[in-house]
Design a protein around this motif. Structure first.
Motif, PDB file in Angstrom:
ATOM      1  N   GLN A 168      10.918  -0.251  -4.797  1.00 25.39           N
ATOM      2  CA  GLN A 168      11.929  -1.247  -4.447  1.00 25.39           C
ATOM      3  C   GLN A 168      11.553  -1.964  -3.149  1.00 25.39           C
ATOM      4  O   GLN A 168      11.690  -3.189  -3.050  1.00 25.39           O
ATOM      5  N   LEU A 169      11.069  -1.205  -2.172  1.00 31.24           N
ATOM      6  CA  LEU A 169      10.666  -1.815  -0.904  1.00 31.24           C
ATOM      7  C   LEU A 169       9.549  -2.833  -1.141  1.00 31.24           C
ATOM      8  O   LEU A 169       9.571  -3.942  -0.585  1.00 31.24           O
TER       9      LEU A 169
ATOM     10  N   TRP B 264      14.673  -2.720   6.591  1.00 28.60           N
ATOM     11  CA  TRP B 264      15.773  -1.762   6.668  1.00 28.60           C
ATOM     12  C   TRP B 264      15.621  -0.618   5.679  1.00 28.60           C
ATOM     13  O   TRP B 264      16.226   0.437   5.847  1.00 28.60           O
ATOM     14  N   MET B 265      14.773  -0.799   4.648  1.00 28.56           N
ATOM     15  CA  MET B 265      14.522   0.319   3.736  1.00 28.56           C
ATOM     16  C   MET B 265      13.569   1.345   4.341  1.00 28.56           C
ATOM     17  O   MET B 265      13.618   2.533   3.987  1.00 28.56           O
TER      18      MET B 265
ATOM     19  N   HIS C 235       0.821  -1.209   0.000  1.00 27.81           N
ATOM     20  CA  HIS C 235       0.000   0.000   0.000  1.00 27.81           C
ATOM     21  C   HIS C 235       0.857   1.262   0.000  1.00 27.81           C
ATOM     22  O   HIS C 235       0.458   2.288  -0.568  1.00 27.81           O
ATOM     23  N   MET C 236       2.035   1.180   0.611  1.00 28.90           N
ATOM     24  CA  MET C 236       2.964   2.313   0.562  1.00 28.90           C
ATOM     25  C   MET C 236       3.331   2.635  -0.888  1.00 28.90           C
ATOM     26  O   MET C 236       3.352   3.806  -1.299  1.00 28.90           O
ATOM     27  N   TRP C 237       3.635   1.603  -1.659  1.00 32.51           N
ATOM     28  CA  TRP C 237       3.996   1.833  -3.067  1.00 32.51           C
ATOM     29  C   TRP C 237       2.819   2.402  -3.850  1.00 32.51           C
ATOM     30  O   TRP C 237       2.976   3.352  -4.629  1.00 32.51           O
TER      31      TRP C 237
ATOM     32  N   ASP D  12      13.536  -7.766 -11.273  1.00 31.14           N
ATOM     33  CA  ASP D  12      13.383  -6.720 -10.252  1.00 31.14           C
ATOM     34  C   ASP D  12      14.735  -6.180  -9.800  1.00 31.14           C
ATOM     35  O   ASP D  12      14.908  -4.968  -9.614  1.00 31.14           O
ATOM     36  N   GLU D  13      15.694  -7.082  -9.599  1.00 25.41           N
ATOM     37  CA  GLU D  13      16.984  -6.654  -9.052  1.00 25.41           C
ATOM     38  C   GLU D  13      17.762  -5.793 -10.043  1.00 25.41           C
ATOM     39  O   GLU D  13      18.544  -4.921  -9.641  1.00 25.41           O
TER      40      GLU D  13
END
Length: 452
Positions: A299-300, A277-278, A70-72, A386-387
């Motif tokens: 990315q997160l 950690w992100m 949801h943040m994204w 993705d990476e």
């Protein structure tokens, strides 16, 4: 209303957007629309902040996953709202200014949730319902032809808002049905935040504000300090057990193909430490262009999605994802012992190392593809894609900050040394009991039983 007969040759008029009757209304003027979109954008940006601030310390895995997703979505919605405002004769845009001081007061209260029950209540019982109601009202009352770009954008956002709210309703219900005190706590916190929203004139900002008896604020006037130390719920045990050399097992050609794939599944599962950690990087880094927060939110979310793919990999073999240790020392040491910029440059260094053709993501995909396990091949194929994006994101934002790639590489080496020293102190928090052979046996049994 004039009843005008129109000959449209049987073809839907107005590009099928709406009827003549719907388009024959004034709707909203540009100035009001711009101010409303700025309010939406401000709330969306704060939803990103709230999720980032609480993600590490939220113990429940499923809530971490949803906050990441949801943040994204909120970051993407903010990006789209900002673009729409920029199209509406509004320079200078002022999109990073507070549009309404009372709206800020409300959101400064919302971020101060004490636990998961209050966090879910604030986001999914107060903030998102208010957004949904306001956007639906706009979609009903706006002129869908004159203001079609805004109308279309909000309809797209509404669909995702409804999906997020559906998850949030079920999650909050799970908490409040567990014990009556959780239900009472949720009701009290919802009333607290609703009073502050009412004082701000509602989401639209134009609701008549009667006298509102505001509860005692939690905000003490100081900037909110996030709890950065990551937590996991009681299903997880032995958080610092790293007796399984997972990063070596999948590379070991002497092992059977299925065990190498099981190691990759577990490596994906373990990636929940990356969103943990992100989140402090996102929350604590201020003053960047919004594209920075949008990129890092993406990315997160990808990293949380990788952990969920690991979860599905274990599920496909009948193994609950919380049964065996999921090492926590990486996110713990980074969040507690290093600064956000050090954590970010380390993240980039790791992603860059995974680009090696012989030992990186391509090799992980080949191991999975050659195993004959289709799900594993799909997981690694998208993980690899993705990476590549993540390495690009790191370069995009960190090279300008450090001035050059050479300086960034030097700083990464210094940060890595500091990280190794920080991680060492957590190893003693576990008895380091061996669990990998039992895990492999259970995975094999489940895989064979499933007839995969």
């Amino acid at each position: 209303m004039v009843n005008t007969m129109m000959d449209n040759l049987g073809i839907p008029p107005l590009a099928g957007i709406c009827s003549y009757e719907t388009a024959d209304k004034p709707g909203y003027q540009v100035d009001f629309t711009v101010q409303l979109l700025k309010r939406y954008n401000y709330v969306k940006a704060h939803l990103v902040d709230i999720a980032a601030a609480h993600l590490p310390a939220t113990p429940e895995w499923e809530v971490k996953c949803a906050l990441s997703h949801h943040m994204w979505l909120d970051a993407e919605h903010s990006l789209a709202l900002r673009k729409r405002v920029s199209e509406m004769r509004e320079p200078p845009l002022g999109l990073d200014r507070v549009p309404d001081e009372q709206l800020k007061v409300w959101l400064d209260e919302a971020i101060r949730a004490n636990d998961t029950t209050e966090l879910l209540t604030g986001i999914y019982a107060v903030i998102r319902p208010a957004l949904l109601q306001s956007m639906k009202l706009y979609a009903q009352e706006a002129n869908p032809l004159a203001d079609h770009p805004t109308w279309r954008l909000l309809r797209q956002i509404l669909r995702e808002e409804e999906e997020m709210l559906d998850w949030g309703f079920q999650a909050l219900q799970a908490f409040t049905s567990q014990a009556s005190e959780h239900a009472v706590q949720s009701d009290v916190w919802a009333a607290h935040l609703s009073a502050y929203l009412q004082h701000a004139g509602g989401m639209h900002g134009n609701e008549l504000v009667h006298h509102v008896e505001l509860p005692q604020p939690r905000n003490d006037g100081k900037p909110y300090e996030m709890a950065a130390a990551p937590r996991r719920d009681d299903r997880f045990q032995d958080h610092y057990n790293n007796s399984a050399l997972i990063d070596e097992y999948y590379q070991d050609e002497a092992l059977l193909a299925d065990e190498r794939v099981f190691a990759l599944y577990y490596k994906r599962l373990r990636e929940m430490d990356v969103p943990e950690w992100m989140a402090p990087i996102l929350f604590k880094t201020k003053g960047q262009p919004w594209e920075y927060y949008s990129d890092l939110s993406r990315q997160l979310w990808d990293e949380a999605r990788h952990a969920m793919l690991g979860e599905v990999g274990l599920y496909s073999c009948g193994v609950p994802f919380y049964r065996y240790p999921v090492d926590l020392k990486s996110s713990m040491s980074l969040n507690v012992d290093l600064e956000p910029i050090e954590s970010h440059v380390l993240l980039w260094a790791i992603e860059q190392g995974l680009m090696n053709k012989e030992t990186g993501k391509r090799w992980e995909w080949l191991i999975s593809k050659q195993s004959g396990m289709p799900l594993a091949a799909t997981v690694q194929d998208y993980d690899w894609a993705d990476e590549v994006l993540h390495a690009q994101i790191g370069r995009r934002w960190l090279v300008p900050k450090f001035g050059s790639m050479e300086v960034m590489q030097k700083e990464a080496k210094l940060a890595w040394k500091k990280w190794d020293e920080a991680k060492a102190k957590y190893a003693g928090l576990s008895k380091q009991e061996e669990w990998w052979p039992q895990f492999v046996q259970e995975m094999r049994s489940g895989y064979d039983s499933a007839g995969a």
